[in-house]
Write a protein that holds these residues in place. Structure first.
Motif, short mmCIF file in Angstrom:
data_model
loop_
_atom_site.label_atom_id
_atom_site.label_comp_id
_atom_site.label_asym_id
_atom_site.label_seq_id
_atom_site.Cartn_x
_atom_site.Cartn_y
_atom_site.Cartn_z
N ASP A 36 -5.86 -9.99 -7.87
CA ASP A 36 -6.74 -9.53 -8.89
C ASP A 36 -6.24 -8.00 -9.04
O ASP A 36 -6.66 -7.54 -10.10
CB ASP A 36 -8.26 -9.94 -8.93
CG ASP A 36 -8.36 -11.38 -9.13
OD1 ASP A 36 -7.67 -11.94 -9.77
OD2 ASP A 36 -9.15 -11.73 -8.28
N PHE A 37 -5.79 -7.47 -7.80
CA PHE A 37 -5.89 -6.02 -7.80
C PHE A 37 -4.45 -5.71 -7.36
O PHE A 37 -3.75 -6.37 -6.74
CB PHE A 37 -6.88 -5.48 -7.04
CG PHE A 37 -8.11 -6.10 -7.22
CD1 PHE A 37 -9.06 -5.48 -8.20
CD2 PHE A 37 -8.75 -7.03 -6.42
CE1 PHE A 37 -10.18 -6.02 -8.56
CE2 PHE A 37 -9.84 -7.61 -6.73
CZ PHE A 37 -10.84 -6.99 -7.66
N LEU A 61 -10.92 4.60 6.22
CA LEU A 61 -10.11 4.81 5.20
C LEU A 61 -10.72 4.07 3.85
O LEU A 61 -11.44 3.08 3.89
CB LEU A 61 -8.83 3.78 5.30
CG LEU A 61 -7.92 3.84 4.32
CD1 LEU A 61 -7.19 4.97 4.25
CD2 LEU A 61 -6.68 2.62 4.79
N THR A 62 -10.43 4.76 2.58
CA THR A 62 -11.17 4.10 1.43
C THR A 62 -9.83 4.03 0.58
O THR A 62 -8.98 4.72 0.47
CB THR A 62 -12.02 5.03 0.78
OG1 THR A 62 -13.18 5.26 1.58
CG2 THR A 62 -12.61 4.56 -0.60
N ILE A 63 -9.69 2.93 -0.13
CA ILE A 63 -8.57 2.35 -0.78
C ILE A 63 -8.90 1.97 -2.42
O ILE A 63 -9.97 1.38 -2.38
CB ILE A 63 -7.77 1.35 -0.39
CG1 ILE A 63 -7.28 1.46 1.13
CG2 ILE A 63 -6.57 0.84 -1.08
CD1 ILE A 63 -7.27 -0.06 1.79
N SER A 64 -8.26 2.72 -3.27
CA SER A 64 -8.65 2.27 -4.59
C SER A 64 -7.60 1.35 -5.34
O SER A 64 -6.48 1.90 -5.29
CB SER A 64 -9.00 3.42 -5.63
OG SER A 64 -10.05 4.05 -5.15
N LEU A 65 -8.13 0.32 -5.87
CA LEU A 65 -7.00 -0.81 -6.52
C LEU A 65 -7.12 -0.82 -8.19
O LEU A 65 -8.55 -0.88 -8.34
CB LEU A 65 -7.00 -2.00 -5.68
CG LEU A 65 -6.94 -2.12 -4.38
CD1 LEU A 65 -7.72 -2.66 -3.61
CD2 LEU A 65 -5.48 -2.62 -3.88
N ASP A 66 -6.15 -0.96 -8.83
CA ASP A 66 -6.24 -1.26 -10.18
C ASP A 66 -6.37 -2.61 -10.61
O ASP A 66 -5.64 -3.63 -9.64
CB ASP A 66 -5.06 -0.66 -10.95
CG ASP A 66 -5.33 0.94 -10.97
OD1 ASP A 66 -6.12 1.66 -10.25
OD2 ASP A 66 -4.54 1.65 -11.63
N PRO A 67 -6.85 -3.17 -11.49
CA PRO A 67 -6.70 -4.40 -12.05
C PRO A 67 -5.32 -4.99 -12.42
O PRO A 67 -4.74 -4.26 -13.03
CB PRO A 67 -7.86 -4.71 -13.06
CG PRO A 67 -8.01 -3.23 -13.60
CD PRO A 67 -7.62 -2.25 -12.62
N PHE A 96 -0.10 -4.07 3.73
CA PHE A 96 -0.33 -4.57 2.35
C PHE A 96 -1.61 -5.52 2.45
O PHE A 96 -1.97 -6.00 3.23
CB PHE A 96 0.97 -5.51 2.00
CG PHE A 96 1.26 -6.38 2.98
CD1 PHE A 96 2.25 -6.35 4.14
CD2 PHE A 96 0.82 -7.76 2.92
CE1 PHE A 96 2.62 -7.20 5.13
CE2 PHE A 96 1.33 -8.88 4.02
CZ PHE A 96 2.05 -8.33 5.00
N LEU A 97 -1.95 -5.83 1.12
CA LEU A 97 -3.35 -6.61 0.77
C LEU A 97 -2.58 -8.07 0.59
O LEU A 97 -1.62 -8.29 -0.17
CB LEU A 97 -3.97 -6.17 -0.32
CG LEU A 97 -5.18 -7.06 -0.66
CD1 LEU A 97 -6.27 -7.00 0.52
CD2 LEU A 97 -5.77 -6.35 -2.17
N PHE A 107 0.69 -1.27 -0.01
CA PHE A 107 -0.10 -0.05 -0.13
C PHE A 107 0.73 1.29 -0.08
O PHE A 107 0.38 2.39 -0.41
CB PHE A 107 -0.93 0.08 1.21
CG PHE A 107 -2.33 -0.72 1.12
CD1 PHE A 107 -2.42 -1.47 0.18
CD2 PHE A 107 -3.52 -0.46 2.00
CE1 PHE A 107 -3.40 -2.52 -0.01
CE2 PHE A 107 -4.52 -1.27 1.92
CZ PHE A 107 -4.64 -2.24 0.61
N ILE A 139 0.08 5.25 5.47
CA ILE A 139 -0.93 6.05 5.78
C ILE A 139 -1.50 6.38 6.98
O ILE A 139 -1.38 5.31 7.83
CB ILE A 139 -2.21 5.23 4.81
CG1 ILE A 139 -1.65 4.68 3.33
CG2 ILE A 139 -3.63 5.68 4.79
CD1 ILE A 139 -2.37 3.69 2.67
#
Lengths: 312, 312
Positions: A188-189, A208-214, A62-63, A55, A201
């Motif tokens: 996948d992201f 918290l809002t997180i945006s991930l790309d494919p 991390f995810l 992140f 962060i």
């Protein structure tokens, strides 16, 4: 391959970190591939364990994906026993072939197997565990020393895809003798470097809002560009049975590879289904309830059968 | 404690899963606390490793925090050697006291230390590693057998907070003899069960957006309700030096506890700063570059000094 996919993958590689020591590691794989080719060995390239998605550039969070690496490591054992050479590409600290069979004592694993011999004042492998430790240590040692088993590890999804490309291309010289067995749980992201926070962060009272790309799908690249002659096996893991068949069939028709092994999170150790254009019908594999052997032995048997047919 | 915080914590506990075997584990801790109280032992309750935040009820993905557990496990070793009893509460599969010193061979750790004795045909601890293995195995065995070291593990942030409350309350009977040493990297955010997806979140070509709720801050609860007489130590880990001092001072003034140990991700093994109302000035602790001992020995020495003063 359509150019949109090629551009997507290019921008992914531009926006993640190149793994440290990449060239040296690929060099080792090249030597392994050349040796196997000369001796006409069959090789299985197994990916195992989950990938992480950092992140922050200075990573604190991390995810991660659920995957201990049991499937990949059990499969590696079976293929080694059947004479295949194995390239085991696994998540750092995930389960390893043979070693994993002595890991059920959790965090103490190692020390559980030792004892203090009061006569000799020596620390030794405990009598109680002696046979068990030998049974797994001896084949491990044999395959490592003979070079039949080589290993490389990854952590982030960026490292994983860099090596998936590099390794597939190096091993592609083996042609049809190569099985690609993509058992790793790949995210996948991801978060591209260019959108990533520099520092940790900060916690906020608001959440918290997180945006991930494919993450670009890479099976098509293996099939069409990186190792087009090999026998390619992928996995579908779902938690919802309804979705499983649809998604498996879809995957085969999208990518045109040899095998999808479908499994549910709730019973992946007891039941898998093979979907393959090489099979007339889907093949259901069940582990008997009183069978002490892992289902990977059944999976391995069926897969070698399919590989034999593929090689004819 | 203001009622808003109490309500926040209550709704957190209502919206995460109660750990399996909770009552039985707390019972064990109660026995440990009673034995230590009777014998007037000093006790340190160490939390270690990172927590995870599940994304789905049938978990496939989760958010994780960077933390191997090196700090907590090295600290446990030092306090055991100094006669403290240690309750080591750590992330599943994170580093353990003594065992961790034999973990640098990565995934092979265990097998690296064995060899096949061709004379006796026995698998044994290799001559080369014999001293090293003994040095760490023998004290581990001693402290485990004597009950000076007891352990419990967690994985999710929900499990962590349930046990943090339960353990603090059980150990609070030790009064000032107890040090709480909260070294675990606890997630600031979580997804409440009521907002969680049932099944694996599907991959989409458009990417993914995740919303997380804030995890309630619990230091205040330990200070005011759960173990109000104990010596409470917390950590601040930042990647940005500018923020570190401000946030550490803020934490002390918010919660009124005994010690904040501040460190940067980039050099946390070489430098920490103690902020404490018991100290006239912040105390900087550095590991000498040619010092082969971990910085946790210095941290432990200073902390025991502060605990001695606190007990007077």
């Amino acid at each position: 391959m359509n150019t949109e996919l090629i551009d997507q993958l290019k921008s992914f590689f531009d926006d993640v970190v190149l793994p440290k020591g990449y060239d040296k590691n690929i060099e080792k794989i090249r030597e392994f591939a050349i040796a196997a080719k000369e001796l006409k060995h069959r090789v299985i390239f197994i990916t195992s364990g989950g990938t992480i998605v950092p992140f922050e550039k200075n990573m604190v969070r991390f995810l991660d994906n659920f995957s201990g690496g049991g499937r990949g490591s059990s499969t590696a054992e079976y293929f080694l026993e059947q004479g295949y050479h194995v390239l085991f590409f696994s998540r750092k600290n995930s389960l390893q072939p043979f070693i994993k069979n002595l890991m059920y004592h959790e965090s103490d694993s190692f020390f559980t197997f030792l004892e203090h011999d009061k006569n000799t004042q020596h620390v030794k492998v405990s009598e109680h565990y002696y046979d068990q430790v030998s049974r797994h240590y001896l084949p491990w040692k044999k395959y490592i020393d003979s070079g039949h088993l080589i290993r490389l590890d990854f952590e982030s999804v960026g490292e994983y895809l860099y090596y998936l490309r590099g390794i597939s291309m190096e091993l592609s010289i083996l042609g049809k003798n190569l099985i690609v067995y993509a058992a790793a749980a790949v995210s996948d992201f991801y978060i591209p470097l260019s959108k990533m926070a520099e520092h940790k962060i900060q916690s906020m009272s608001k959440g918290l809002t997180i945006s991930l790309d494919p993450v670009p799908k890479t099976i098509g690249f293996i099939v069409h560009l990186w190792a087009p002659k090999s026998f390619i096996t992928t996995f579908k893991l779902e938690t919802d049975d309804e979705l499983l068949k649809t998604k498996s069939m879809q995957s085969l028709s999208n990518y045109g590879h040899q095998l999808v092994i479908a499994n549910l999170l709730s019973n992946y150790r007891d039941r898998v289904i093979f979907y393959s254009p090489l099979l007339k019908d889907p093949l259901v594999i069940l582990r008997e309830t009183n069978d002490h052997q892992p289902i990977e032995i059944q999976i391995g048997k069926q897969l070698i059968q399919l590989h034999n047919n593929f090689l004819k």
